[in-house]
Design an enzyme around this catalytic site. Structure first.
Site, PDB file in Angstrom:
ATOM      1  N   SER A   1     -10.393   9.280  30.044  1.00  0.00           N
ATOM      2  CA  SER A   1     -11.611   8.632  29.547  1.00  0.00           C
ATOM      3  C   SER A   1     -11.536   8.237  28.082  1.00  0.00           C
ATOM      4  CB  SER A   1     -12.823   9.548  29.751  1.00  0.00           C
ATOM      5  OG  SER A   1     -12.636  10.788  29.100  1.00  0.00           O
TER       6      SER A   1
ATOM      7  N   HIS B   1     -17.195  13.369  24.640  1.00  0.00           N
ATOM      8  CA  HIS B   1     -16.454  12.258  24.049  1.00  0.00           C
ATOM      9  C   HIS B   1     -16.872  11.930  22.620  1.00  0.00           C
ATOM     10  CE1 HIS B   1     -16.577  11.694  28.479  1.00  0.00           C
ATOM     11  NE2 HIS B   1     -15.287  11.447  28.297  1.00  0.00           N
TER      12      HIS B   1
ATOM     13  N   ASP C   1     -21.379  12.039  23.427  1.00  0.00           N
ATOM     14  CA  ASP C   1     -21.979  12.936  24.402  1.00  0.00           C
ATOM     15  C   ASP C   1     -21.341  14.316  24.216  1.00  0.00           C
ATOM     16  OD1 ASP C   1     -19.476  12.761  25.650  1.00  0.00           O
ATOM     17  OD2 ASP C   1     -20.155  11.401  27.227  1.00  0.00           O
TER      18      ASP C   1
END
Length: 359
Positions: A42, A336, A333
């Site tokens: 990610s 991340h 968040d």
């Protein structure tokens, strides 16, 4: 809710965007790469998971809050990611599209794409939980890309583009979080040193595959300070007023990184014409955590989205309140980094790692 999120945790990953961009004028000229190819999780997935049946998606608000036109593209941040900034700083293009995006233009394909998938890792067990695209399958996507590229520019030109392109690889955090810390499946067969060697062998096999497909210039990212991710502190049930980085997980990340930094030159010696560069993401991020005021951060222990201690993926949604100024938060968040953190990290790579390809 917390249990669900812990079962689906990670990632990874130096002040304003304008200041960072302005500083480019003082840097030595960067080597010219015709394209950029990206593999991993990610931290470098710009939207492939939009086209995959997985809960690991970031294609809804408030993700993309600071992306042009506030579009949630599938990037797990409030804006752009490191590959986007690298592509821009190197004069390749403004951002890096996901390979699975329909109707990519010939120019987008010529200049490179990302094959990364949020929730991915080197260990095949990692994607059994996330249903993401494992790193091993990303190689198959790359083979499909090569065939498309040959159809656009011809075989010889395609081979030249691949050989001269900058390749970015960023993965590993999910492997440790999913399989060793929060869901300790691999602890049944490995101690931490054994699992590190297991993952490094998977990575070595992956790099050799890319080499056989023509890639020569590769940057491999190490692990971040995993124990400082907000979700990992939450997983240890730390109270919001007294949250501290987990020293054992950080120590594991550091020892893995040392092994990786040692492996790459050894592998490079076996692959004629290759350049394998290690990029440290641990120290830049740890410096931001220890000296946040030097980077303009006011919050380093929780994310901007919601409470910042459990919200990520579908728990960070259009109904979730966000902080007033994401650029003051190290994390977007609970997993991340924010776009601002990614800007600093991209600048670090441009200044400290990319020049290695001139030698």
């Amino acid at each position: 809710m917390l249990a669900v999120l812990i079962c689906m945790a990670p990632i990874n990953t130096c002040s304003s965007a304008a200041a960072s961009t302005a500083s480019m004028a003082t840097r030595p000229p960067s080597p010219k790469f015709p394209a950029i190819f990206v593999f991993g999780d990610s931290t470098v997935d710009t939207g492939n998971n939009n086209y995959v049946k997985t809960l690991f998606k970031a294609n809804l608000p408030p993700y993309g809050e600071n992306f042009p036109d506030h579009i949630p593209t599938g990037r797990f941040s409030d804006g752009k990611l490191v590959p986007d900034f690298l592509a821009s700083f190197l004069g390749i293009k403004d951002d890096v599209p996901p390979f699975l995006k329909p109707n990519l233009s010939e120019n987008e394909l010529r200049t490179g794409v990302t094959f990364a998938s949020a929730g991915s890792g080197y260990d095949y067990l990692t994607t059994r939980l996330s249903n993401a695209i494992p790193v091993s399958k990303q190689v198959e996507m790359f083979k499909s890309y090569i065939n498309k590229l040959k159809g656009i520019v011809g075989k010889d030109k395609a081979n030249n583009i691949i050989g001269e392109a900058l390749v970015i690889i960023s993965a590993g955090t999910n492997d440790f979080v999913f399989n060793f810390y929060d869901i300790p499946t691999r602890r049944l067969e490995f101690d931490i040193v054994g699992y590190q060697h297991f993952l490094l062998q998977k990575l070595e096999d992956f790099l050799q595959e890319l080499y056989e497909l023509g890639c020569r210039k590769m940057i491999v990212a190490g692990l971040p300070p995993i124990g400082c991710l907000p979700i990992q502190m939450t997983a240890k049930f730390q109270i919001p007023t007294n949250r501290k980085c987990l020293e054992d997980q950080n120590s594991d990340a550091e020892s893995y990184n040392k092994k990786l930094a040692k492996l790459l030159p050894e592998l490079q010696a076996k692959l004629p014409g290759s350049k394998l560069a290690y990029t440290d993401v641990y120290e830049p991020l740890f410096d931001m955590i220890n000296y946040p005021q030097q980077y303009g951060f006011v919050e380093i222990k929780r994310g901007c989205c919601g409470t910042g201690i459990i919200e990520a993926l579908f728990l960070c949604n259009a109904m979730t309140p966000i902080c007033r100024n994401p650029s003051e938060f190290l994390f977007w968040d609970c997993i991340h980094p924010s776009q601002q953190a990614y800007i600093y990290l991209a600048n670090y790579i441009i200044e400290e790692v990319v020049p290695l390809f001139d030698k």
